[in-house]
Design an enzyme around this catalytic site. Structure first.
Site, PDB file in Angstrom:
ATOM      1  N   GLU A 177       0.852  -1.202   0.000  1.00  0.00           N
ATOM      2  CA  GLU A 177       0.000   0.000   0.000  1.00  0.00           C
ATOM      3  C   GLU A 177       0.882   1.244   0.000  1.00  0.00           C
ATOM      4  O   GLU A 177       0.589   2.216   0.702  1.00  0.00           O
ATOM      5  CB  GLU A 177      -0.940   0.012   1.198  1.00  0.00           C
ATOM      6  CG  GLU A 177      -1.859  -1.203   1.238  1.00  0.00           C
ATOM      7  CD  GLU A 177      -2.968  -1.054   2.269  1.00  0.00           C
ATOM      8  OE1 GLU A 177      -4.128  -1.046   1.867  1.00  0.00           O
ATOM      9  OE2 GLU A 177      -2.663  -0.925   3.476  1.00  0.00           O
ATOM     10  N   CYS A 196     -11.199   2.336   5.562  1.00  0.00           N
ATOM     11  CA  CYS A 196     -10.482   3.530   6.005  1.00  0.00           C
ATOM     12  C   CYS A 196     -10.778   4.735   5.136  1.00  0.00           C
ATOM     13  O   CYS A 196     -10.829   5.869   5.623  1.00  0.00           O
ATOM     14  CB  CYS A 196      -8.979   3.269   6.036  1.00  0.00           C
ATOM     15  SG  CYS A 196      -8.313   2.647   4.487  1.00  0.00           S
TER      16      CYS A 196
END
Lengths: 645, 645
Positions: free
Chosen positions: A325, A409
C-alpha cells in the site's frame, strides 16, 4: 508546471495555524462537495460502518462478538483491530457535518457511541475496544502491527472535532484521560515504554489535542514519539522479542514499511506504506512548527523534495503498489495498476497543510491543492454515496466505485477531509492571514490582536477571477498573504482598484500585502487558467511520449462515454488548441476541455494484427472532464496520460 | 507483416505428415539449440523433475508418499496429480536426445522409469500413478480438473518417441494397452462414458499412436473425443453431480477455460487456458487431416483467424493472463505482465505444424516459425539449463530465468520441442515434399513411391541464402514445395542455375516445383532479410505509437546491458536505418541490429517531475538482440515494443 519554487526559509516567518471548521463558511465548488458529505456520506458512514457491525465490538453492554466474522462478499464488515479508528473518523466527519447542516438523528447516534466509549474506558484511562473486548490482556504488546495508538489518535481527532462543532466535551474529556494515561505509559523516563505506533497518527492528533485544550504536555508527547521513532535499540525488535517473536520474521522485512527504519531526522526518502508516511510527516510538520525545529524542517524538506520530484502522481495520488500500500522505486508510477489510495492523497493534503504552518509557501500549497482537487476527491462519488479505494490513472472500464470496503479507512477519511475543507483554505498567525485556496467562502480569522473577516467571491476553479473583501471592526494593520500558484503563468492583483505589481510583493509564491486594512477593502486577483499539456520526467516509463491536460488546479481525463473509441488510439498533437466550456448540466457542473485530436485508424487493417505500414490517422473531436469526476456516469474506459507529441 | 495469406483451400492438396526425428539431421542454428538440450536439458529434466521427487509416486516398489509435500522455496517439487505428464515429456525429450547424442546413463534411467510404469500398470491396462497410489478408488471421477487422460496422452507421446528413437517398444506396448483400455471405457456405445479430458492432449497423442502402430482405432478414439467435447448433456456437469459436486461452483465459472463451452465445430474464439486450447486445436487439425474433415477445418480456420488477428503477441507468445493462464479479450496484449507461457508458444507450434498436414500454406508456417524462433525458445537459456515460465515483452530487470518451477510443465515441453525440431522443418506426402523451415540440415523423406534426401546449406536465420541439393536413388518425379514467408518482401529462386519466376509457381506462399528430380539437382533460394519496423493494430492499447524490430523470423528487443539508459526513453524514428551485424562472440553468435535513435533527455529537468515544456531529445546509439536470447547475460531491463514514429 514550472520548476518547483525554492525550499522554505530556514527560519519561519510566522507560525500559522489553520482555522477550525466553524471559522469558515464554504460555498462554491467545495460547498457542493461538503453538502454531498453532509447530505449523504455522514449518514452512510454511520450506517455501513458503525451500525453494520462495529457496535458489537465497542458497546460494553453487548456480548463480546466472535473474534472473526468471516468476510462475506455481500456483507460490509469484518472484525478489525482498527475499528476504533474508523469510528473516530466517522465521529469527526459527523461533527463537521452536523455543524454545517443540523442532523439531530445522526448527532444522537454519535452521542450514543460516545456514551459507549465513556462506559468502556477503564479506570486508568485506557480505551481500546479491541484490546478490552477482543484480545484482553494483550495491551501494549504489539505496537508495530496492531494500530493501538493509531486508534487512540483517530478517536482524539474525532473528540476535538466534535467538541469544536457541537460544544460537547464528553469525548474530549474521555480522550484527554486516555492521552494522560498514554503519557504515563510512554516516555523517556525510567519505567516508561520507549514506544510509538507502527501506524503513525497519534502524533498529529496529540498536537490537535494540545491546541484545543491548551495543555502543552500532549505536544511534548507528540514530539517524543516523533523523536523516538527509529532509534536503537529498536522498540519493535524489543517488543517482538518480549512476546516471543523473531523480529527478523517481520512480514515487511524491514521498518521502512512504517518509516521506523531510522530516526526521522535522518530520513530522506519517502518509503513504505503511503498513508503512514503522510501521517508521520504531518505530525513532524506540526512538531517542527510548534517547536521552531529547523532540523526537523530540513528533514521534512528533503522528504518533500523526494516525493514531489520522484514519487508523486500528476493527480496528487501516491503509493503505486498494492503490495505494501505504498512506495516502490523512483519514478515508478504505473497508471492502470496505480494503488494511489484515497487515504494517501488525503494524507498528502494533511502534510502539505501542516507544512504551511511554518509560513506561506506555494510549493506546499500547490501540492495540497493538487491532492485536494484530484487524487483525493476522486475517491468520493459526486453524490457522496460511493467510494474508490484505489485511484488509477487509467482504466479499461472495470474499475468502478463501490458501496463499501472490508477495510473501510477511505470513506471516513475522504468524508472528514471534504467536510473540513475550510481549514485548508486559510492560515492565521499573529498579524497575518494567508489565503491558501481560492473558493467562494467567508472566513473569520484570528490574528491575535483582532478578528479579520474575509469574503471570497469567485467561481474558482472554473474561473480565475477572485474578489476578496475585508471586514474588520476597526482599521487593523496585518499582512494578507495571497497565494499565486506556481502553475499560473499570468496573475494580476489590485487592491481597491489600484494595481499591485506582483513581482514587488511576492515571496515563496505568496503576494504579501501588509497595510492597515479597513472594512470594505476590496482585493481582486485574476489567475490565468490556460489549458496546459504536462509532460512527465522521462524516467517515468509509463508516461513517456504522453501528456496530461491540466487547467488551473484540475487534472483532466478522457472517459469512454465522451469519446467513443479506444482512448489509447487518440493522440493529442502538441499544437492542439483546447476550448474550455462550462457545462452546467454535466457532472454537477464542470468545465470540459474540447479539441480536435488525431486517432489511429483501424479500418484499413484487414485482419492484420501487425504490419509494417504505420497506422493511418484520422481527426477526431475529444472531450476531457476533470479527473475527480470520473466514473460518475456509466462505466467505461478512462485515461489521464494521453498520447502526445 | 503484410496481410495474412488467404485461408487454406477447402479441399486439401495432400495430406502431409511430419518426418520422425531420425529422418532429419539438424545442423546450423537449430543444431546448436538441440545440442544444448541434449548436452544439458535432458539430464536436468531427469535430475530436477524425476529424481527429485517423482519416483516416490510412480515406483510401485516404494512406499506411497504423503499426499502433499508442502512446497519449500528451495525445494524443487511438490506432489502433483499431473506428474505422469511431466514424466512423459521427460521421456520424450530424452528419446530425441539419446538419438542425437548417445547417453547410456540417461537411457538406463529412462529404461528404469519405463520398468516402473510397466510394473505399475494394472491388469486391465489402467495406468495412473496418481490414481493408483495417491487417490486410489477415484479413477474417472473428475476428468474436468484432474488431468487423468492428459497424463495418458503425454506418456503415449513419450512412448512413441522412445520407440522411434531407440527401437525399444516396452513403453509403446504399455501405452497401447492403456489406450486399448481407455477405448473400452470411453466412447459412444452403451455403457461407455461420453467423456474427454479437461486438459486436452490425449487427442493428438492418440493420432501419433495410430500413425506409429498403424492401428486406426486410436485415431477413431481421438476423433470421438474431439467431437464429443462440449456436447449436451455436458459431461463435466454430469460428472460433477455424480461425485456430489455442484457444477455451478466450478472455479473457472464456465467451460471456456477448457474449450468445452460448446461443440468444437461451433467454436470461433480462442478462449480459456492457452495451452489447453493449442493442444485441442492441434488434435483437431490432425483429425481434420486424417479424416479429410472440411467442417472441422473451417472451424480451425475461424479459430486461427481469431488468434492471429486479435490475440497473438508479436513474439508468437499467447495467453496474456496469469489468472486463467490464458486468453482474455480481443487485442488485450499487455507487455510487462504478459503471461505468454512457454508451453503455450510450444503449443502454437504444435497446432501450426498440424495445420500444415492439410497442405502447405505459409499462413500456418509463418506462425509456426514465429513461435519457434521467438516466444517458445525464449523459455530456455542458451546453455539449456535455465527456464522461463512467463515470457513478457517488457521487463524492468526483475524477470529472470529460474532453475525449476513447482509446476514443471515448461522445461520438458520446450526440451521436447527443440529436440524434435527436425519434424517441424519438412512435410512429406505422396509425391510431395514441403520445406517449411530453412535450416542447415539433411532430411530423408518418404514420398510413398520413393525416398528423397534433401540437404539444406544455409546460415539462416542470420543470412537469407539457402542452397538445397536433392538426392534420389533414381530420377524421380515429385513436387518440391518451398516456403516463401509472407514477411519476405523479395525472394529469388533458381533450379540448377535457371531462374524461376516465383509469381508463376507460388500458391499459398509455397513455390511448387514439380519435375523429375535427379541426384545433385541444386535449388537456390534467396530471402531478403531487411530489418522491418512492425506496428500493432491500434486497438492493442499497450503498443500504440510503438514499433517492434523484426528481421526475417526473428523479433528483436533492447536489453539494458547493451543500452545503458531507461529503455522507454528511447524513440526509434520511422526513418531509422538499421545495420545488421553478425557478432560471433555474442550470445553464441547472433545478428544484432544497430541504429541511431533519439532519447528523451533528463539533464534539464532540475528536480521537476512534471512540466509544460516537452522533453528535449538527444541522439543515442541503440543495439538490439534477438528476443529469444534475452536474459542470458546480467539481469536488466528488456523492451520489445519501442517508442516509434
Amino acid at each position: 508546471m514550472s520548476a518547483l519554487p525554492s525550499a522554505a526559509h530556514d527560519v519561519p516567518r510566522a507560525r500559522f495555524r489553520p482555522p477550525a471548521v466553524p471559522q469558515v463558511e464554504v460555498r462554491g465548488f467545495w460547498g457542493a462537495r461538503v453538502d454531498a458529505v453532509a447530505d449523504k456520506t455522514a449518514d452512510i458512514l454511520y450506517q455501513r460502518c458503525v451500525e453494520a457491525g462495529m457496535l458489537d465490538q465497542i458497546d460494553p453492554d453487548r456480548p463480546v462478538p466472535a473474534l472473526r466474522i468471516p468476510f462475506h462478499p455481500n456483507g460490509t464488515v469484518t472484525m478489525q483491530m482498527f475499528w476504533d479508528s474508523d469510528l473516530g473518523k466517522t465521529i469527526e466527519t459527523a461533527a463537521y457535518c452536523v455543524y454545517r447542516k443540523p442532523n439531530p438523528a445522526l448527532e444522537a447516534k454519535i452521542d450514543a457511541v460516545i456514551d459507549m466509549f465513556e462506559k468502556l474506558q477503564q479506570e486508568d484511562g485506557y480505551l481500546s475496544s479491541w484490546y478490552q473486548r477482543m484480545e484482553p490482556g494483550k495491551r501494549w504488546t504489539n505496537l508495530r502491527d496492531c494500530h493501538e495508538l493509531y486508534c487512540a489518535g483517530h478517536l482524539i481527532e474525532g473528540a476535538v472535532a466534535y467538541y469544536q462543532a457541537t460544544g460537547k466535551r464528553k469525548l474530549l474529556d474521555v480522550m484527554s484521560r486516555y492521552a494522560d494515561h498514554i503519557g504515563t505509559v510512554f516516555g523517556p523516563n525510567p519505567g516508561q515504554r520507549k514506544g510509538y505506533c507502527g501506524h503513525e497518527e497519534l502524533e498529529l492528533a496529540l498536537v490537535k489535542l494540545a491546541r484545543v485544550t491548551g495543555n502543552h504536555k500532549y505536544m511534548d508527547l507528540a514530539k517524543y514519539m516523533v523523536d523516538q521513532r527509529g532509534q536503537q535499540p529498536h522498540y519493535f525488535d524489543e517488543e517482538a522479542k518480549a512476546r516471543g517473536a523473531d523480529p527478523s520474521e517481520y512480514h515487511f522485512k524491514n521498518y521502512e514499511y512504517n518509516q521506523a527504519h531510522k530516526p526521522v531526522r535522518e530520513q530522506d526518502k519517502v518509503v513504505g506504506h503511503a498513508v503512514r508516511a503522510m501521517y508521520l510527516y504531518a505530525g513532524m510538520a506540526d512538531v517542527a512548527t510548534e517547536y521552531g525545529d529547523d532540523d526537523l524542517r530540513k528533514a521534512l524538506d528533503r522528504l518533500w523534495d523526494d516525493l514531489n520530484s520522484k514519487r508523486l502522481y500528476v493527480t496528487g495520488g501516491l503509493g503505486p503498489s498494492a503490495d505494501n500500500e505504498g512506495f516502490t522505486s523512483d519514478y515508478d508510477l504505473p497508471n492502470e495498476t496505480a494503488y494511489a489510495e484515497t487515504c494517501a492523497a488525503v494524507g498528502l493534503a494533511f502534510w502539505a497543510n501542516r507544512m504551511l504552518g511554518m509560513g506561506p509557501n506555494t510549493r506546499y500549497a500547490d501540492a495540497m491543492e493538487l491532492a485536494l482537487y484530484n487524487g483525493s476527491i476522486s475517491g468520493l462519488s459526486l453524490d457522496g454515496s460511493l467510494f474508490f479505494y484505489e485511484n488509477p490513472l487509467e482504466s479499461r472500464g472495470g474499475h468502478n466505485r463501490w458501496t463499501w470496503h472490508r477495510c473501510p479507512c477511505c470513506p471516513p477519511n475522504i468524508g472528514r477531509m471534504v467536510a473540513s475543507i475550510g481549514t485548508y483554505m486559510y492560515g492565521q498567525a499573529e498579524g497575518e492571514v494567508a489565503v491558501h485556496l481560492y473558493c467562494d467562502s467567508t472566513a473569520t480569522l484570528d490574528i491575535g490582536s483582532a478578528e479579520v473577516k474575509l469574503t471570497q467571491n469567485t467561481r474558482y476553479p472554473w474561473d480565475g477571477a477572485i474578489g476578496i473583501t475585508v471586514d474588520v471592526d476597526k482599521p487593523t494593520r496585518f499582512a494578507l498573504n495571497l497565494r499565486i500558484p506556481a502553475w499560473c503563468r499570468k496573475a494580476t492583483l489590485s487592491v481597491n482598484g489600484a494595481p499591485v505589481d506582483l513581482k514587488d510583493v511576492t515571496e515563496d509564491g505568496y503576494a504579501r500585502i501588509e497595510r492597515e486594512w479597513k472594512a470594505g477593502d476590496a482585493v481582486q486577483l485574476d489567475l490565468d487558467l490556460t489549458v496546459e499539456q504536462l509532460h512527465a520526467h522521462p524516467e517515468v516509463r509509463q508516461d513517456v511520449g504522453r501528456v496530461t491536460l491540466k487547467r488551473g488546479p484540475l487534472v483532466y481525463c478522457l472517459e469512454g462515454i465522451d469519446n467513443p473509441l479506444s482512448l489509447n488510439r487518440i493522440r493529442v498533437p502538441a499544437a492542439s488548441s483546447f476550448t474550455a466550456n462550462f457545462e452546467p448540466g454535466l457532472l454537477e457542473g464542470v468545465v470540459t476541455l474540447a479539441a480536435e485530436a488525431e486517432a489511429d485508424a483501424t479500418s484499413d487493417w484487414n485482419g492484420d494484427l501487425y504490419r509494417t505500414a504505420p497506422p493511418q490517422t484520422e481527426t477526431v473531436p475529444i472531450k476531457a472532464v476533470p479527473y475527480y469526476a470520473w466514473d460518475n456516469r456509466e462505466p467505461g474506459e478512462m485515461l489521464v496520460w494521453l498520447r502526445g507529441g
